[in-house]
Design an enzyme around this catalytic site. Structure first.
Site, short mmCIF file in Angstrom:
data_model
loop_
_atom_site.label_atom_id
_atom_site.label_comp_id
_atom_site.label_asym_id
_atom_site.label_seq_id
_atom_site.Cartn_x
_atom_site.Cartn_y
_atom_site.Cartn_z
N ASP A 40 -26.10 21.29 -2.79
CA ASP A 40 -26.02 21.78 -4.18
C ASP A 40 -27.29 22.52 -4.61
O ASP A 40 -27.31 23.12 -5.69
CB ASP A 40 -25.80 20.60 -5.15
CG ASP A 40 -24.51 19.86 -4.89
OD1 ASP A 40 -23.50 20.53 -4.64
OD2 ASP A 40 -24.53 18.62 -4.94
N ASP B 241 -20.15 18.96 -9.55
CA ASP B 241 -19.88 18.52 -8.19
C ASP B 241 -19.05 17.24 -8.29
O ASP B 241 -19.20 16.48 -9.23
CB ASP B 241 -21.20 18.24 -7.47
CG ASP B 241 -20.99 17.77 -6.04
OD1 ASP B 241 -20.08 18.32 -5.38
OD2 ASP B 241 -21.71 16.87 -5.60
N ASP C 281 -25.85 16.45 -6.65
CA ASP C 281 -26.80 15.46 -6.15
C ASP C 281 -27.12 15.64 -4.67
O ASP C 281 -27.93 14.89 -4.13
CB ASP C 281 -26.27 14.04 -6.39
CG ASP C 281 -24.96 13.77 -5.67
OD1 ASP C 281 -24.41 14.72 -5.06
OD2 ASP C 281 -24.48 12.62 -5.71
#
Length: 797
Positions: free
Chosen positions: A548, A311, A544
């Site tokens: 996700d 990410d 985080d």
């Protein structure tokens, strides 16, 4: 009735402000409490049960009882193998409990807290103690941990962990706040209207609330060994017992000892406990480097990954903004810095853009000379007056909409590089509620996400290890691509906008064509991870945010940052407590140490398992099984038990390759086959040279010892000083055991060995060494051809 209504109205008014301790207790009793939403570690009872209640332990206990009962307790030395069983039990339970306590301690340290208003006082409590109608005090930097409604003040929130978009959103009194978002600026009080599973963040994460099957090749290998031996051990044990009683005519106690000698040797004593210990030690080691492993086997999985999905926010970038430069127009760079310094000194803002500019200009002692106008999501700029002149910074289309077209191309060029463009302008004196006038564009401040200092080195590390890296983000794909390129990602220019995929994306084609994925929804992230897994990749995912969570749970190994959302941390396999991306190579190194050393130690155990199974089959048809349990206790301790633990815990950074079980079996075969050839040769010598049964049995015991020390020597390669000490220490320990207490291990005294036995042993040692080297040569040739087809067909793993 009127009094009751008045009292009810007063209570409702007070509840909107805060809860009393009595009201909190009532809600807790009614179950209206946030509670823990994450998966828990094993209980102490389950750890003990899982280590004690195994097939191998059951067989060992049954055999020990049978030996003691049938011998009237006289064959106590034949149940010494239970010492190894109890030692393995103790070590396995101790290390797993130690790992459990480490995990729980680190989880407690990283547990989120929230400030609430109770009994008219501000208190800080764990998030799990939050109850319905609690009033939270939210300030800049705080995570919104429960769905709530603003009852006082106003804040700007960042919902990137939910949507992936990082633009702040203003929330005023009466507006709802979603759990999982962060406060960017401002201060407010907010009343909780959802707790626990009803929270928005937990609803998104509800798809991740399942027990995922551990993707550990080591664990699968251990289970395969258990399955195989459960099929082999019992029939062979029964066959040996019947052979001793019906064919050899041995009494029941002797028949049971012979049968136990075969069965105990076939069981890889301690291998399961060793694997638990190795990974538990890995968990504890990583904890010293601020890495929380919530699954014993996750460090192994990360060491085996060949696909790493990252990410952007919080992983490649820090989640903060930084000024990367300025582009002057009607002012010089120095004049622009002066204007920015003045605005920063006057305006009491606290948002990412303001903080980035403040860091850029540094501290100053400027005295405001006019009114200040903090940033507002409505006007999209902040500014301050200086006499009859105003200075503003913000979005061009809101500061000077009539001049936006003239600078559009330039701003778009900056945006394509992943930069956020902040316009700096001089205006006529700013009046509250009056549109800006007399705007003059002084220049542009270029702001971008701050790339983690360690990100380029970490990306380079994984690329050098042959790991395919992809970036999956909810942010603008152009921005994500530019940031990925700056971080050093190869192929960062191959990006796609998930918003254009439609309702039924062709994930297979997308994953093969692109490296960077932007504006990806949580469901699309999940689809990408599933596709990578279908393509036979071992997938690791970092993230985080709440958006996700589904992908993190689906990945073979998931990594969350401690600075991230609570639900992301709760489903992740690994949590980086210092939010340091550079910790990942250390986790990989720990995984490699565990896999390679355990694979090496496993071959020691499997040597005994293989030769015992082969000999059991051979002696079903010829002669009498030569061993009792006590015969192999000393050699088992000195060439398998102690060395396996010593070697399993030392550093090893070699890349983990191939099948764990196949590699361990392949390396065990030369030693096992050497022993089988030697034992069969001794039976032939016994018949041709007239050796007594006791002489032949002692030669068999010594042949096993010689071959096992050959195997240990090979496992110790490359032979450095430490390995040499291990080897000769174990050899000395074996000799001491033989010299001091030979009767304990059912061995002849050294001075009782005849000259003929010594010559035979010398000949067997020389021939055994040649045979051992020959089998190693054949094993390496076989290894070059890859895994045999019949093993693939069996699919033991």
């Amino acid at each position: 009735m009127a009094e009751l209504k008045a009292e009810g109205a007063e209570q409702a008014e007070q509840t909107a402000l805060w809860l009393t301790s009595e009201q909190v207790a009532e809600r807790v009793a009614e179950g209206k409490v946030n509670g823990r939403q994450d998966l828990q570690t094993k209980s102490l009872g389950r750890i003990v049960r899982d280590n004690v209640c195994t097939l191998f332990n059951a067989l060992n206990f049954i055999l020990a009882i049978l030996i003691l009962v049938t011998s009237g307790g006289k064959s106590w030395n034949n149940v010494l193998f239970m010492g190894i069983v109890f030692f393995n039990l103790f070590v396995g339970i101790f290390q797993e409990i130690k790992a459990k306590k480490t995990i729980e301690k680190l989880s407690l340290i990283s547990a989120p807290k929230v400030k609430v208003l109770r009994d008219a006082e501000e208190r800080i409590i764990p998030v799990e103690q939050l109850v319905l109608d609690d009033v939270m005090i939210l300030e800049a930097g705080r995570q919104i941990c429960a769905d709530s409604i603003v009852v006082g003040g106003s804040i700007e929130v960042n919902e990137s962990m939910i949507t992936g978009e990082s633009d702040p959103i203003l929330k005023k009194e009466g507006e709802e706040l979603k759990s999982g978002s962060f406060v960017v600026s401002g201060r407010c009080s907010a009343r909780v209207f959802h707790v626990g599973a009803d929270n928005y963040a937990n609803k998104i994460a509800s798809g991740a609330r399942y027990i995922k099957k551990t993707n550990s090749e080591t664990l699968r290998a251990m289970r395969a060994i258990i399955r195989l031996m459960s099929i082999v051990v019992v029939p062979l044990g029964v066959g040996l017992l019947l052979k001793q009683i019906l064919v050899a005519g041995n009494p029941m106690d002797e028949a049971i000892r012979k049968m136990a000698g075969g069965v105990v040797s076939m069981i890889p004593q301690g291998l399961i406990a060793l694997s638990t210990t190795v990974f538990a030690v890995g968990v504890v080691r990583l904890s010293r480097h601020n890495t929380l492993s919530q699954d014993l086997y996750s460090i192994e999985t990360l060491a085996r990954v060949d696909m790493l999905c990252l990410d952007k926010t919080g992983t490649i970038t820090e989640g903060t903004m930084v000024v990367s430069g300025v582009s002057p127009e009607a002012a010089t760079e120095e004049e622009m810095r002066g204007v920015l310094s003045y605005v920063v000194a006057c305006v009491p803002d606290n948002n990412p853009t303001y903080n980035a500019v403040a860091d850029y200009v540094g501290e100053n002692e400027i005295v405001p000379e006019g009114d200040a106008f903090p940033f507002s999501s409505d006007r999209k700029w902040s500014g301050a007056n200086k006499g009859d002149v105003g200075y503003v910074m913000g979005a061009l289309e809101f500061i000077a909409p009539d001049k936006a077209a003239a600078f559009a191309e330039k701003c778009e060029a900056f945006s394509s590089e992943g930069k956020r463009v902040i316009t700096v302008a001089r205006t006529a004196k700013i009046e509250q509620g009056v549109p800006l006038s007399g705007q003059e564009i002084l220049g542009f401040v270029l702001i971008e996400d701050k790339i983690r200092a360690e990100a380029p080195d970490t990306l380079r590390f994984f690329a050098e290890q042959g790991v395919d890296i992809r970036v999956i983000s909810g942010d603008n794909p152009v921005t994500v691509s530019a940031i990925a390129a700056k971080a050093g990602l190869a192929g960062a220019d191959k990006y796609t906008d998930a918003a254009s995929w439609g309702e039924d994306p062709d994930y297979d084609t997308l994953t093969k064509e692109y490296k960077v994925f932007g504006r990806v929804t949580p469901e699309q992230k999940l689809g990408l991870i599933k596709t990578f897994k279908k393509q036979k990749h071992t997938v690791a995912m970092t993230g985080d945010g709440v958006n996700d969570v589904l992908a993190l749970k689906e990945a073979d190994c998931s990594v969350a940052m401690a600075s991230g959302s609570d639900v992301a941390k709760s489903v992740a396999s690994l949590v980086l407590l210092d939010s340091n991306f550079a910790s990942m190579p250390r986790v990989v190194a720990e995984g490699r140490r565990s896999i390679n050393n355990l694979q090496r130690s496993a071959s020691l155990y499997l040597v005994k398992t293989i030769y015992s199974a082969l000999l059991a089959v051979i002696f079903l048809f010829i002669g009498s099984y030569p061993f009792e349990p006590s015969d192999l206790t000393l050699v088992g301790v000195t060439t398998i038990g102690i060395p396996s633990f010593l070697l399993a815990l030392e550093p090893n950074k070699e890349r983990a390759e191939g099948s764990f079980l196949y590699n361990a079996l392949r390396k065990a075969l030369p030693g096992a086959l050497t022993i089988v050839v030697g034992i069969v040769a001794i039976q032939i010598i016994k018949m041709t040279m007239g050796l007594s049964a006791e002489e032949a049995r002692m030669l068999c015991v010594l042949m096993v010892a010689v071959a096992n020390f050959m195997v240990l020597f090979r496992v110790c390669l490359p032979m450095d000083v430490k390995h040499a000490v291990y080897f000769f220490l174990m050899l000395a320990l074996y000799m001491v055991g033989w010299l001091v207490t030979p009767w304990t291990f059912h061995m002849m005294k050294i001075n009782e060995l005849t000259t003929r036995m010594l010559w035979i042993l010398l000949a067997l040692t020389g021939a055994g060494a040649v045979i051992f080297v020959l089998f190693i040569f054949l094993e390496k040739k076989i290894a070059k051809r890859g895994k045999p087809k019949f093993l693939k067909t069996l699919n033991l793993e």
